[in-house]
Design a protein around this motif. Structure first.
Motif, mmCIF file in Angstrom:
data_model
loop_
_atom_site.group_PDB
_atom_site.id
_atom_site.type_symbol
_atom_site.label_atom_id
_atom_site.label_comp_id
_atom_site.label_asym_id
_atom_site.label_seq_id
_atom_site.Cartn_x
_atom_site.Cartn_y
_atom_site.Cartn_z
ATOM 1 N N HIS A 64 39.002 22.924 43.866
ATOM 2 C CA HIS A 64 40.140 23.813 43.632
ATOM 3 C C HIS A 64 39.702 25.053 42.865
ATOM 4 O O HIS A 64 40.121 26.168 43.179
ATOM 5 N N LEU B 235 37.838 37.649 47.035
ATOM 6 C CA LEU B 235 38.195 38.357 48.268
ATOM 7 C C LEU B 235 39.350 39.323 48.052
ATOM 8 O O LEU B 235 39.365 40.429 48.602
ATOM 9 N N LYS B 236 40.323 38.936 47.241
ATOM 10 C CA LYS B 236 41.502 39.772 46.998
ATOM 11 C C LYS B 236 41.127 41.031 46.226
ATOM 12 O O LYS B 236 41.541 42.130 46.590
ATOM 13 N N ASP B 237 40.351 40.870 45.162
ATOM 14 C CA ASP B 237 40.012 41.991 44.297
ATOM 15 C C ASP B 237 38.721 42.701 44.704
ATOM 16 O O ASP B 237 38.372 43.730 44.123
ATOM 17 N N TYR C 118 31.157 37.637 42.051
ATOM 18 C CA TYR C 118 31.353 36.421 41.264
ATOM 19 C C TYR C 118 30.630 36.556 39.941
ATOM 20 O O TYR C 118 29.477 36.974 39.881
ATOM 21 N N LEU D 297 38.005 27.332 45.276
ATOM 22 C CA LEU D 297 38.976 27.970 46.163
ATOM 23 C C LEU D 297 39.700 29.112 45.457
ATOM 24 O O LEU D 297 39.848 30.204 46.014
ATOM 25 N N VAL D 298 40.126 28.890 44.229
ATOM 26 C CA VAL D 298 40.810 29.936 43.466
ATOM 27 C C VAL D 298 39.869 31.107 43.208
ATOM 28 O O VAL D 298 40.250 32.280 43.351
ATOM 29 N N ALA E 236 37.258 31.990 45.023
ATOM 30 C CA ALA E 236 37.028 32.674 46.300
ATOM 31 C C ALA E 236 38.214 33.560 46.656
ATOM 32 O O ALA E 236 38.031 34.691 47.147
ATOM 33 N N TYR E 237 39.425 33.087 46.396
ATOM 34 C CA TYR E 237 40.621 33.879 46.678
ATOM 35 C C TYR E 237 40.600 35.188 45.891
ATOM 36 O O TYR E 237 40.803 36.268 46.448
ATOM 37 N N PHE E 238 40.339 35.111 44.594
ATOM 38 C CA PHE E 238 40.362 36.313 43.777
ATOM 39 C C PHE E 238 39.166 37.219 44.043
ATOM 40 O O PHE E 238 39.275 38.448 43.923
#
Length: 92
Positions: free
Chosen positions: A39, A49-51, A55, A42-43, A45-47
């Motif tokens: 989890h 890609l979003k921002d 990493y 996943l969180v 990776a989301y941020f």
């Protein structure tokens, strides 16, 4: 697939995800800790890609430092309740 990623992440040395896994495994067990790490991946990776940012590895000592800072603040608050005045500079 996330659990496979989590399993691989927990096998790396001196990383935030491994230290988080080790702190969770005692309370939740191995399988639930792996799901929690999946989890977190996943969180992240989301941020990422979003921002559209890179990493940022926090390091293995991140959780220990956070815990230490919270403990210091908790003890300072308790001393303040008892009427003892202490500055943070005196502690460090």
């Amino acid at each position: 697939m996330l659990t496979q990623f989590a399993w691989a992440a927990t096998r790396t040395k001196k990383t935030y995800l491994r230290s988080k896994y080790e702190s969770l495994v005692g309370r939740r067990g191995k399988k639930r800790a792996l799901v929690a790490i999946g989890h977190k991946i996943l969180v992240a990776a989301y941020f990422i890609l979003k921002d559209k940012t890179a990493y940022k590895e926090l390091g293995a000592a991140y959780l220990d430092n956070r815990k230490k800072d919270r403990q210091i603040q908790r003890y300072l608050d308790k001393l303040k309740e008892l009427g003892v005045e202490i500055n943070k500079e005196m502690v460090a």
